[in-house]
Every structure is written in structure tokens, then in C-alpha cells.
Design a protein around this motif. Structure first.
Motif, short mmCIF file in Angstrom:
data_model
loop_
_atom_site.label_atom_id
_atom_site.label_comp_id
_atom_site.label_asym_id
_atom_site.label_seq_id
_atom_site.Cartn_x
_atom_site.Cartn_y
_atom_site.Cartn_z
N GLY A 156 0.04 31.71 -6.35
CA GLY A 156 -0.02 30.60 -7.57
C GLY A 156 1.09 30.69 -8.34
N VAL A 157 1.79 29.46 -8.69
CA VAL A 157 2.75 29.67 -9.73
C VAL A 157 2.27 30.29 -11.07
CG1 VAL A 157 4.37 28.37 -11.11
CG2 VAL A 157 4.02 27.87 -8.66
N ALA A 158 1.09 29.94 -11.63
CA ALA A 158 0.55 30.43 -12.63
C ALA A 158 0.12 31.89 -12.83
CB ALA A 158 -0.71 29.81 -13.15
N ASP A 159 -0.01 32.32 -11.44
CA ASP A 159 -0.56 33.72 -11.53
C ASP A 159 0.77 34.73 -11.44
OD1 ASP A 159 -2.98 33.20 -10.56
OD2 ASP A 159 -2.71 33.22 -8.49
N VAL A 160 1.98 34.21 -10.97
CA VAL A 160 2.87 35.15 -11.32
C VAL A 160 3.55 35.03 -12.83
CG1 VAL A 160 5.47 35.30 -10.72
CG2 VAL A 160 3.77 34.59 -8.89
N ASP A 161 3.47 33.84 -13.27
CA ASP A 161 3.70 33.70 -14.67
C ASP A 161 2.81 34.70 -15.74
OD1 ASP A 161 5.85 31.93 -14.54
OD2 ASP A 161 4.77 30.19 -14.68
N ASN A 162 1.47 34.33 -15.40
CA ASN A 162 0.67 35.35 -16.15
C ASN A 162 0.95 36.70 -16.23
OD1 ASN A 162 -0.41 32.95 -17.19
ND2 ASN A 162 -2.22 32.79 -15.44
N ALA A 163 1.10 37.25 -14.90
CA ALA A 163 1.04 38.72 -14.57
C ALA A 163 2.45 39.18 -15.50
CB ALA A 163 1.43 39.04 -13.10
N ALA A 164 3.50 38.32 -15.34
CA ALA A 164 4.79 38.74 -16.13
C ALA A 164 4.47 38.94 -17.68
CB ALA A 164 5.83 37.92 -16.08
N HIS A 165 3.51 38.14 -17.97
CA HIS A 165 3.27 37.92 -19.30
C HIS A 165 2.29 39.14 -19.96
CE1 HIS A 165 2.31 36.25 -23.58
NE2 HIS A 165 0.91 36.64 -23.18
N PHE A 166 1.43 39.51 -18.98
CA PHE A 166 0.69 40.56 -19.13
C PHE A 166 1.41 42.06 -19.30
CE2 PHE A 166 -1.59 43.96 -17.06
CZ PHE A 166 -2.86 44.46 -17.86
N TYR A 167 2.21 42.14 -18.34
CA TYR A 167 2.93 43.44 -18.30
C TYR A 167 3.72 43.61 -19.63
CZ TYR A 167 2.31 43.78 -13.10
OH TYR A 167 1.71 43.83 -12.07
N LYS A 168 4.40 42.49 -19.90
CA LYS A 168 5.29 42.35 -21.14
C LYS A 168 4.33 42.70 -22.61
CE LYS A 168 8.65 41.87 -24.27
NZ LYS A 168 8.75 40.52 -24.92
N GLU A 169 3.25 42.06 -22.59
CA GLU A 169 2.28 42.24 -23.86
C GLU A 169 2.04 43.65 -23.85
OE1 GLU A 169 2.20 40.03 -26.30
OE2 GLU A 169 4.04 39.36 -25.45
N TRP A 170 1.29 44.05 -22.55
CA TRP A 170 0.68 45.32 -22.51
C TRP A 170 1.61 46.61 -22.93
CZ3 TRP A 170 -0.45 47.81 -17.28
CH2 TRP A 170 -1.04 49.35 -17.34
N LEU A 171 2.88 46.42 -22.47
CA LEU A 171 3.77 47.72 -22.60
C LEU A 171 4.62 47.58 -23.75
CD1 LEU A 171 4.63 48.00 -18.87
CD2 LEU A 171 2.86 49.06 -20.13
N HIS A 172 4.66 46.55 -24.46
CA HIS A 172 5.66 46.26 -25.56
C HIS A 172 5.07 47.20 -26.64
CE1 HIS A 172 8.43 45.08 -28.52
NE2 HIS A 172 7.50 44.33 -29.15
N ASN A 173 6.21 48.29 -27.20
CA ASN A 173 5.84 48.98 -28.53
C ASN A 173 4.65 49.94 -28.29
OD1 ASN A 173 7.28 49.71 -30.81
ND2 ASN A 173 5.60 48.65 -32.08
N ILE A 174 4.34 50.56 -27.04
CA ILE A 174 3.26 51.45 -26.77
C ILE A 174 3.75 52.92 -27.30
CG2 ILE A 174 1.57 52.51 -25.34
CD1 ILE A 174 1.24 50.10 -23.89
N ASN A 175 3.01 53.69 -28.14
CA ASN A 175 3.35 55.30 -28.15
C ASN A 175 2.43 55.86 -27.46
OD1 ASN A 175 5.37 55.22 -30.57
ND2 ASN A 175 4.25 53.66 -31.32
N TRP A 176 2.85 56.92 -26.79
CA TRP A 176 2.12 57.63 -26.03
C TRP A 176 2.65 58.99 -25.93
CZ3 TRP A 176 5.07 56.05 -22.10
CH2 TRP A 176 4.92 56.70 -20.84
#
Length: 335
Positions: free
Chosen positions: A315-335
């Protein structure tokens, strides 16, 4: 979305990640590992990115690498299976809000969404080192051994694999074991294999340790047959899978055993900052994750990605949503 597929329509409607996948399919490069590696490497370098190539593996390192920071690897395993060529695909690459093409649902959507997220994260000054890798290889060829030696020490690995966006974490040790039984007759080989499997399940393993077995028959020449089976085994710190295999030579099994993959034991992800940063449901599966890559890296990691049920469409939306998920998840994480 209708079935119109002109370039103007595609340019107006597709986002960065789905545009990547669309262009890969349109290029005709997603038919072999070497052809796709050629295309991906050329595409990235022409776009001005400093891409590296090792065999058919493509990898990049985000600017500002600092040995004092921890390192996160974003990776996708792109397996080309000569026995899984797509058939009866629509003439249009995009039809009814889905993208059709070789491996689009198997790993194409995963790679496109992960690469798009990586490129966007590279524009930020993240508090960790970031590496992207596309491991591109033909089925039944394991070329990751030498490749991982070219990478710096990896502290955590996220593998974009088609899980339907379920986050799957591996916390314990698993071995991917291969049993081989050679007999003169096909029926004898199958029966001896079945006897060994039943004995393994009954005597050698506690309930839940031994995963499902997959059995395969092969005629060598004449009346000689080989029955082989693979299974996943959860083991502990007391012994390694190789030690277990060596011990079985003394146990009167019909089969011989070898380790196809041995993942390092007891990597615990409880309360890991990267997992605490996402609210997505987490699942623990008793299997090695990311095929051979994570075992060779010896680091903790997870797998999550779009697609999975249909190999050659997504699905087109599946690819778009996954890219958004990765970006939002990993942005500015400290560990």
C-alpha cells in the motif's frame, strides 16, 4: 487514487519514500542483487550522498561521526529469490492505492521507507551516530560476514523487515540449526528424520524451546536421498549451539547437525531507551531477527517494517506511514 500513472501524476502525488520505490521499480533494476546494487549506488552518489559499496551491499554514514557517541544502524536485508519472480502483476505500477513490482511488499517498501527516514535524519544533528545499510544478495548466499567487519562498533540495530509494522524484539539466544539425514531410500530418509525430530522434541528440549521444523528432500544420485530440516532453538548461557551439535555425534542420532546461524545469547532489551521512546506494541518472537546480520553484529536490535503478506505489492500509505514512524521515533533520542 485512480489508475492514472503518467509521470506528472506520479510527481504530484508520491511522497519521498513512495517515489523512491516507484522509481526503483520503473528502472527495471529490482530483478537481481547486482543490478539493484548498481542502480542504488549510482542513484545515491548522483544525488550527492557519500555512499559506500562492499560487494552488493550499500551503506552510508551520517555526517559528524563521533566515536564518543553510540552508533545506531538502520538496515534492510534485500533478498533476491530466483524462484519467486512476480507473475500476473497489473500493467500499472500504481493501481488502487498500491504499488506493484518485484519485492515491493517483501522488502522494497521497507527499504524505501527506512532510506527516506535516514536521509531526513541526516539533516538533523542527532545525539548519536547513524549508519544506513542495504544488504543486497541472492537467496542462499550469505555474504554478510566480511561486510560487517567494515562497520564501526554498532550499539543498536533496527532492521526494516516486513512485519506489518509490528515491532519484534529479540532478547534471548537462538540458534538456527540444520539437521541432515542421508539414507538409500527416500522413505527411509524421511522416516529417520521424523524419528530424530520426535526424539529432539521429547528428550533434548523442554516445551517451547524447539521451534517448528521445515523438512526438505533431495535426491543426490541413484537411490541416495538426503532429508534435511531446520529449526530454531532457544538456548541459554550454559552451552553454545556448536557445543550441542558436537555432542550429538555421541548420541546415536541418524542425523548430523550443523549451525546455520548462532545468535549471541542473553541480550536483554528491558527498559531500553530506544524502545521506551515508542508506544508501538512490542512482540517477542523466538527466532533470530534480521537473518544473519544481527547475529554477526552481536548487538541488541529489533525488526519492524511495512508489508509482509503480499511479496510483490504494498500500500502507498503503508510506505509513507512507515517512513514517518521511523523519523518520529528516532529524532533526537538520547541513549
Amino acid at each position: 487514487m485512480n489508475q492514472q500513472t503518467s509521470f506528472d501524476f506520479i510527481g504530484a502525488e508520491l511522497s519521498g519514500s513512495t517515489r523512491l520505490l516507484y522509481e526503483w521499480i520503473q528502472s527495471g533494476s529490482m530483478l537481481s542483487a547486482s543490478a539493484f546494487a548498481d542502480y542504488l549506488f549510482r542513484y545515491l552518489t548522483e544525488q550527492g550522498y557519500e555512499a559506500n559499496r562492499y560487494g552488493n551491499h550499500i551503506w552510508m554514514m551520517a555526517p559528524g561521526f563521533d566515536t564518543r557517541k553510540k552508533t545506531l544502524l538502520l538496515a534492510t536485508h534485500c533478498i533476491f529469490d530466483k524462484h519467486s519472480n512476480p507473475i500476473d502483476l497489473p500493467k500499472e505500477t500504481i493501481c488502487n492505492q498500491r504499488i506493484y513490482g518485484p519485492y515491493a511488499g517483501a522488502w522494497g517498501g521497507c527499504l524505501a521507507s527506512l532510506l527516506q527516514a535516514y536521509l531526513e535524519l541526516c539533516r538533523e544533528q542527532e545525539p548519536y551516530n547513524l549508519i544506513f545499510a542495504a544488504l543486497t544478495e541472492e537467496q542462499e548466499r550469505d555474504e554478510a560476514d566480511d561486510f560487517v567487519t567494515t562497520l564501526p562498533t554498532i550499539d543498536f540495530c533496527i532492521i526494516a523487515q516486513a512485519t506489518g509494522m509490528q515491532l519484534i524484539k529479540g532478547e534471548k539466544g537462538y540458534a538456527y540449526l540444520h539437521g541432515i539425514c542421508r539414507e538409500n531410500g527416500e522413505q527411509d530418509a524421511i522416516m529417520q528424520c521424523a524419528e530424530d525430530i520426535c526424539r529432539l522434541q521429547r528428550e533434548d528440549f523442554t516445551p517451547g524451546q524447539l521451534g517448528n521444523c521445515s523438512l526438505e528432500m533431495q535426491q543426490i544420485n541413484g537411490n541416495s536421498h538426503t532429508a534435511s530440516y531446520d529449526f530454531h532453538w532457544e538456548y541459554n548461557e550454559c552451552h553454545t549451539a556448536q557445543e550441542w551439535c558436537e555432542k550429538q555425534a555421541e548420541e546415536n542420532y541418524h542425523s548430523s547437525f550443523e549451525v546455520r546461524e548462532d545468535w549471541h545469547p542473553c541480550i536483554c532489551l528491558d527498559n531500553h531507551p530506544l524502545l521506551n521512546a515508542t508506544t508501538i506494541k512490542q512482540t517477542q518472537q523466538h527466532e533470530p531477527i534480521g537473518h544473519s546480520l544481527l547475529g554477526k553484529l552481536s548487538c541488541p536490535g529489533v525488526k519492524i517494517g511495512p508489508g509482509g503478506t503480499i511479496a510483490h505489492s504494498i500500500g502507498v500509505a503503508d510506505v509513507d506511514n512507515a517512513a514517518h514512524f521511523y523519523k518520529e521515533w528516532l529524532h533526537n533520542i538520547n541513549w
